[in-house]
Design an enzyme around this catalytic site. Structure first.
Site, PDB file in Angstrom:
ATOM      1  N   GLY A 261       0.832  -1.199   0.000  1.00 27.18           N
ATOM      2  CA  GLY A 261       0.000   0.000   0.000  1.00 27.18           C
ATOM      3  C   GLY A 261       0.861   1.242   0.000  1.00 27.18           C
ATOM      4  O   GLY A 261       1.981   1.233  -0.515  1.00 27.18           O
ATOM      5  N   CYS A 264       2.306   5.450  -2.998  1.00 27.77           N
ATOM      6  CA  CYS A 264       2.977   5.334  -4.300  1.00 27.77           C
ATOM      7  C   CYS A 264       2.613   4.083  -5.093  1.00 27.77           C
ATOM      8  O   CYS A 264       2.143   4.180  -6.216  1.00 27.77           O
ATOM      9  CB  CYS A 264       4.485   5.387  -4.100  1.00 27.77           C
ATOM     10  N   ARG A 336      -2.112   6.652   4.115  1.00 32.18           N
ATOM     11  CA  ARG A 336      -2.688   6.621   2.771  1.00 32.18           C
ATOM     12  C   ARG A 336      -2.618   5.222   2.176  1.00 32.18           C
ATOM     13  O   ARG A 336      -1.577   4.587   2.184  1.00 32.18           O
ATOM     14  CB  ARG A 336      -1.959   7.618   1.860  1.00 32.18           C
TER      15      ARG A 336
HETATM   16  C1  UGA Z   1       7.980   3.224  -2.744  1.00 33.36           C
HETATM   17  C2  UGA Z   1       9.301   2.788  -3.404  1.00 33.36           C
HETATM   18  O1  UGA Z   1       9.920   1.751  -2.632  1.00 33.36           O
HETATM   19  C3  UGA Z   1      10.267   3.961  -3.511  1.00 33.36           C
HETATM   20  O2  UGA Z   1      11.441   3.561  -4.220  1.00 33.36           O
HETATM   21  C4  UGA Z   1       9.566   5.100  -4.278  1.00 33.36           C
HETATM   22  O3  UGA Z   1      10.399   6.232  -4.404  1.00 33.36           O
HETATM   23  C5  UGA Z   1       8.299   5.486  -3.530  1.00 33.36           C
HETATM   24  O4  UGA Z   1       7.438   4.337  -3.462  1.00 33.36           O
HETATM   25  C6  UGA Z   1       7.639   6.608  -4.295  1.00 33.36           C
HETATM   26  O5  UGA Z   1       7.234   6.380  -5.441  1.00 33.36           O
HETATM   27  O6  UGA Z   1       7.632   7.734  -3.800  1.00 33.36           O
HETATM   28  P1  UGA Z   1       7.182   3.668  -0.222  1.00 33.36           P
HETATM   29  O7  UGA Z   1       5.805   3.865  -0.800  1.00 33.36           O
HETATM   30  O8  UGA Z   1       7.702   4.636   0.754  1.00 33.36           O
HETATM   31  O9  UGA Z   1       8.280   3.607  -1.396  1.00 33.36           O
HETATM   32  O10 UGA Z   1       7.139   2.257   0.485  1.00 33.36           O
HETATM   33  P2  UGA Z   1       7.876   0.860   0.322  1.00 33.36           P
HETATM   34  O11 UGA Z   1       8.906   0.719   1.354  1.00 33.36           O
HETATM   35  O12 UGA Z   1       8.253   0.597  -1.077  1.00 33.36           O
HETATM   36  O13 UGA Z   1       6.662  -0.106   0.707  1.00 33.36           O
HETATM   37  C7  UGA Z   1       5.493  -0.189  -0.122  1.00 33.36           C
HETATM   38  C8  UGA Z   1       4.545  -1.227   0.407  1.00 33.36           C
HETATM   39  O14 UGA Z   1       5.081  -2.533   0.249  1.00 33.36           O
HETATM   40  C9  UGA Z   1       4.228  -1.097   1.887  1.00 33.36           C
HETATM   41  O15 UGA Z   1       2.853  -1.333   2.077  1.00 33.36           O
HETATM   42  C10 UGA Z   1       5.089  -2.155   2.533  1.00 33.36           C
HETATM   43  O16 UGA Z   1       4.598  -2.619   3.750  1.00 33.36           O
HETATM   44  C11 UGA Z   1       5.054  -3.234   1.481  1.00 33.36           C
HETATM   45  N1  UGA Z   1       6.207  -4.152   1.536  1.00 33.36           N
HETATM   46  C12 UGA Z   1       7.459  -3.708   1.284  1.00 33.36           C
HETATM   47  C13 UGA Z   1       5.988  -5.491   1.809  1.00 33.36           C
HETATM   48  O17 UGA Z   1       4.833  -5.948   2.032  1.00 33.36           O
HETATM   49  N2  UGA Z   1       7.062  -6.345   1.821  1.00 33.36           N
HETATM   50  C14 UGA Z   1       8.324  -5.908   1.561  1.00 33.36           C
HETATM   51  O18 UGA Z   1       9.265  -6.764   1.567  1.00 33.36           O
HETATM   52  C15 UGA Z   1       8.526  -4.567   1.295  1.00 33.36           C
END
Ligand code: UGA
Length: 448
Positions: A261, A264, A336
């Site tokens: 979620g 982004c 969000r």
């Molecule tokens: C994401 C991208 O990782 C960034 O590189 C990008 O710049 C950013 O979007 C953006 O477009 O601004 P972000 O939304 O902060 O970053 O979050 P993430 O750390 O990527 O996590 C996204 C979702 O995946 C979260 O819901 C998180 O809990 C989930 N997730 C992440 C997992 O379920 N497992 C994982 O191993 C990693």
């Protein structure tokens, strides 16, 4: 090294991080926002968002005289202390998902309209927001200034580690047809020593979507694989560890969970589908990535139902559940498109009584300006995990806050009505739960 005069329009997590970090690289930065009260707070070094290291960096750069805050984009482009205009103007504006999944560009358009006649000749306007392919071209059209270049320079910052990611980038992407403008933007980051991809604007814009959608696809794949693990008696942790040693796959971003979620990934996957639709391309892989994610939320609800009632079709009516973690991931207060909230909504629809706890949503003695809420999207909030567990028929861990790992689970078990923990992040050691007399149910684990 060149010191540039930089304006950053928009002080959300991207804009503020960009402004503070560029200042720390030696540039003279003026950040603008339309919210007067926010600008006042930033001048005092008060940062509203939870972002490790950011408020310290802002305070440090303001004191060093390299970073300042103004109200309105027009002041930022011409507000430098030396009386000279900005040489580079970053647009770090919200691009929310609009009608039909198309990114809403009204904020970008309004700023262009406001500043177009104020920009000095030779200014480079940089788009940092995630925007549909063609936005740089559209921005140039709106600007209608042959003497101003538009560059696409997408950011790849993660919430919760934005400062670290900015200062330690895997790559810098600069998209522009005008070589001089592209080099000026690339030079802003020269001290970071990161590989730099110089390309055209459309490729830079697409690269951002391609990266986020690939990450989403990776997670949907892992979540689907976790389901298969449960069905065949395998363990997702072992499977992902094993495949992750393959350097072509890598260990990162392989943790199963309640679905992805945030502000982004959901927005960008839908936006790329739109880009594909508009180009008459049926992107089935991306569609399946999104559908798998939607299904993952329902799967968590089904797990809770089965765990609490012992039946796949049991009723959750008036079943009290304690939810741990409501933000979309740990290390942020961002709600969000949080999978936790989507799951909470489904549980509520099924009749459950919910109580939520999240460490980012409780009072913070270090930040008296923080607004503390007593509910979020209909989920009443309590001040500690034990209160959330009180009388619960199950505790559901939805966000991977490290503090949940080390909770006093024996005390939690002592106040619960039924000793059940559904751990959607596979966060808490199953042996710890067992020792506390609790049945732990994870995602894709043998005991799932
Ligand atoms: C994401 C991208 O990782 C960034 O590189 C990008 O710049 C950013 O979007 C953006 O477009 O601004 P972000 O939304 O902060 O970053 O979050 P993430 O750390 O990527 O996590 C996204 C979702 O995946 C979260 O819901 C998180 O809990 C989930 N997730 C992440 C997992 O379920 N497992 C994982 O191993 C990693």
């Amino acid at each position: 090294m060149f010191t540039r005069r930089v304006a950053v329009v928009g002080t959300g997590y991207v804009g503020l991080t960009t402004g503070a970090c560029l200042a720390s690289l030696g540039h003279q930065v003026v950040c603008a926002d339309i919210d007067t009260a926010k600008v006042e707070r930033l001048r005092r070094g008060v940062v509203d968002i939870v972002e490790p290291g950011l408020s310290e960096l802002v305070t440090e750069q303001v004191s060093a005289g390299r970073l300042s805050f103004v109200v309105g984009a027009s002041s930022a482009v011409s507000a430098h202390t030396d009386g000279l205009d900005a040489e580079v103007v970053f647009l770090c504006l919200p691009t929310p998902m609009g009608v039909g999944g198309v990114a809403d560009l009204r904020a970008v358009e309004a700023v262009i309209e406001e500043t177009r006649e104020l920009l000095a000749s030779g200014t480079v306007v940089v788009n940092k927001s995630t925007v549909p392919v063609g936005t740089a071209a559209r921005t140039a059209e709106l600007l209608d200034r042959a003497d101003v270049s538009v560059v696409s320079n997408p950011e790849f910052l993660r919430e919760g580690s934005a400062v670290h990611d900015f200062l330690n980038p895997d790559r810098i992407v600069v998209g522009c047809d005008a070589a001089e403008a592209a080099e000026r933007v690339a030079a802003l980051y020269a001290r970071l020593g990161a590989p730099t991809v110089l390309t055209d604007a459309a490729s830079a814009e697409l690269m951002k979507y391609a990266a986020n959608c690939f990450l989403a696809m990776k997670l949907s794949y892992v979540n689907a694989m976790a389901e298969l693990c449960e069905r065949v008696g395998a363990d997702i942790g072992d499977v992902t560890e094993g495949i992750g040693y393959d350097r072509r796959i890598g260990q990162a971003f392989l943790s199963p969970g309640p679905g992805w979620g945030g502000s982004c990934l959901p927005k960008d996957t839908h936006a790329l589908l739109q880009v594909a639709d508009a180009a008459d391309f049926e992107f089935r892989l991306l569609r399946a990535t999104i559908d798998t994610n939607t299904r993952q939320r329902q799967r968590v609800v089904d797990k809770v139902r089965a765990a609490v009632t012992g039946k796949r079709t049991g009723s959750l009516t008036r079943v009290r559940l304690g939810l741990l973690g409501l933000t979309f991931k740990a290390g942020t207060d961002d709600l969000r498109d949080s999978p936790a909230l989507a799951i909470a909504a489904l549980l509520r629809q099924a009749g459950a009584d919910l109580v939520g706890y999240d460490p980012a949503l409780v009072a913070d003695p270090g930040n008296p300006d923080k607004v503390v809420r007593d509910e979020v999207e209909g989920v009443p909030l309590v001040a500690d995990p034990l209160e959330a567990a009180q009388g619960a028929e199950a505790v559901v861990v939805l966000t991977e806050w490290p503090v949940f790992r080390t909770l006093d689970w024996t005390a939690m078990a002592g106040v619960m009505k039924q000793p059940v923990v559904v751990d959607t992040r596979n966060l808490v050691d199953p042996a710890t739960l067992r020792r506390a007399g609790l049945t732990g149910i994870g995602i894709g684990r043998r005991d799932a």
